[in-house]
Design a protein around this motif. Sequence first.
Motif, mmCIF file in Angstrom:
data_model
loop_
_atom_site.group_PDB
_atom_site.id
_atom_site.type_symbol
_atom_site.label_atom_id
_atom_site.label_comp_id
_atom_site.label_asym_id
_atom_site.label_seq_id
_atom_site.Cartn_x
_atom_site.Cartn_y
_atom_site.Cartn_z
ATOM 1 N N PRO A 167 0.805 -1.229 0.000
ATOM 2 C CA PRO A 167 0.000 0.000 0.000
ATOM 3 C C PRO A 167 0.837 1.276 0.000
ATOM 4 O O PRO A 167 0.498 2.240 -0.686
ATOM 5 C CB PRO A 167 -0.842 -0.134 1.265
ATOM 6 N N ALA A 168 1.936 1.306 0.762
ATOM 7 C CA ALA A 168 2.755 2.524 0.820
ATOM 8 C C ALA A 168 3.336 2.870 -0.547
ATOM 9 O O ALA A 168 3.447 4.060 -0.902
ATOM 10 C CB ALA A 168 3.881 2.357 1.838
ATOM 11 N N ASN A 169 3.693 1.859 -1.327
ATOM 12 C CA ASN A 169 4.250 2.103 -2.662
ATOM 13 C C ASN A 169 3.180 2.621 -3.611
ATOM 14 O O ASN A 169 3.451 3.462 -4.473
ATOM 15 C CB ASN A 169 4.874 0.828 -3.212
ATOM 16 N N ILE A 170 1.974 2.088 -3.461
ATOM 17 C CA ILE A 170 0.845 2.554 -4.270
ATOM 18 C C ILE A 170 0.500 3.998 -3.921
ATOM 19 O O ILE A 170 0.293 4.843 -4.810
ATOM 20 C CB ILE A 170 -0.374 1.630 -4.041
ATOM 21 N N GLU A 171 0.448 4.298 -2.639
ATOM 22 C CA GLU A 171 0.108 5.662 -2.216
ATOM 23 C C GLU A 171 1.126 6.668 -2.729
ATOM 24 O O GLU A 171 0.766 7.775 -3.157
ATOM 25 C CB GLU A 171 0.021 5.716 -0.689
ATOM 26 N N ALA A 172 2.407 6.288 -2.709
ATOM 27 C CA ALA A 172 3.448 7.199 -3.202
ATOM 28 C C ALA A 172 3.305 7.437 -4.701
ATOM 29 O O ALA A 172 3.524 8.559 -5.183
ATOM 30 C CB ALA A 172 4.826 6.629 -2.878
ATOM 31 N N GLU A 174 0.453 7.193 -6.454
ATOM 32 C CA GLU A 174 -0.759 7.995 -6.663
ATOM 33 C C GLU A 174 -0.524 9.455 -6.296
ATOM 34 O O GLU A 174 -1.105 10.359 -6.915
ATOM 35 C CB GLU A 174 -1.904 7.409 -5.863
ATOM 36 N N ALA A 175 0.325 9.698 -5.309
ATOM 37 C CA ALA A 175 0.619 11.071 -4.903
ATOM 38 C C ALA A 175 1.312 11.849 -6.023
ATOM 39 O O ALA A 175 1.234 13.077 -6.071
ATOM 40 C CB ALA A 175 1.492 11.076 -3.652
ATOM 41 N N LEU A 182 -3.363 -1.880 -6.392
ATOM 42 C CA LEU A 182 -2.803 -2.664 -5.291
ATOM 43 C C LEU A 182 -2.960 -4.137 -5.629
ATOM 44 O O LEU A 182 -4.069 -4.669 -5.676
ATOM 45 C CB LEU A 182 -3.506 -2.342 -3.977
#
Length: 206
Positions: A167-172, A174-175, A182
Motif C-alpha cells: 500500500p505505501a508504494n501505491i500511495e506514493a 498515486e501522490a 494494489l
Amino acid sequence: MIRAVIFDIGNVLIEWQPERFYDRAIGEDRRRAMFETVDLHGMNDKVDTGAPFKETIYQTAEDYPEWRREIQMWHDHWIELAAPVYGHSVKLLRALRAKDVPVFALTNFGIGSFDYAESIYRFLGEFDRRYVSGHMGVIKPDPRIYEMVEQDCGLAPDSLLFADDRPANIEAAEARGWNAHLFTSPAGWAQCLVSHKLLTEDEARP
C-alpha cells in the motif's frame, strides 16, 4: 490514456515471502526468534539500495554469530526465497507486449540479486525498461524513485499504470499522479488491465 504499464516484481511476478522459506528450512519457532532478533528485511533494504549482495548478508551473519548459518542462507538459498513465479502475471506481461503496450519494471531489488534472478527467470529480460532500485540508489516508497522513472521515460504521470503489492508504494505513486493498482492476485490485476481496455477478457485469462 495509459501509455505504459509498470510491474513491481516481488509478490507481483515472483513470490517474495522469505518467512515461508525459513519455516520450511529451520521451523517456524526458530524462524520467529531469528526475525525478532535480526532485522533481516532492513538488511535486504540495504542490498536493494545498492549495497553488495553477498558481502552485506555475510557481514550481518558475522554480527549475529548465533544465527550465522541461517542468515547466510538468505544469500546461499536466495532463489528459493524468491519463488515461485506467478505464471498468470508473466502471461499478462507478455500479452501487453504482444499488443505493443510498453511494459516497465519498477522494483526494489539488489544489483547482484537481480542479476541472479534474471539468470533463472528469463522473463525479467523482457521489459521495455527496467528500473531496479539497486542501480538507482533509492527504494520505494521514496518519491524520488517515481520521479526518476518519469524523467527517464518521458511520459506524463497520468499515463502510467503501476501494480505493486505494498500500500505505501501505491500511495506514493498515486501522490505523483500515477494510476495504480494494489496487487493482491494475478486475477485482480488482469481485471484492472481489462478495465483500462489494455487487454480483452480472453487476452487476460490465465
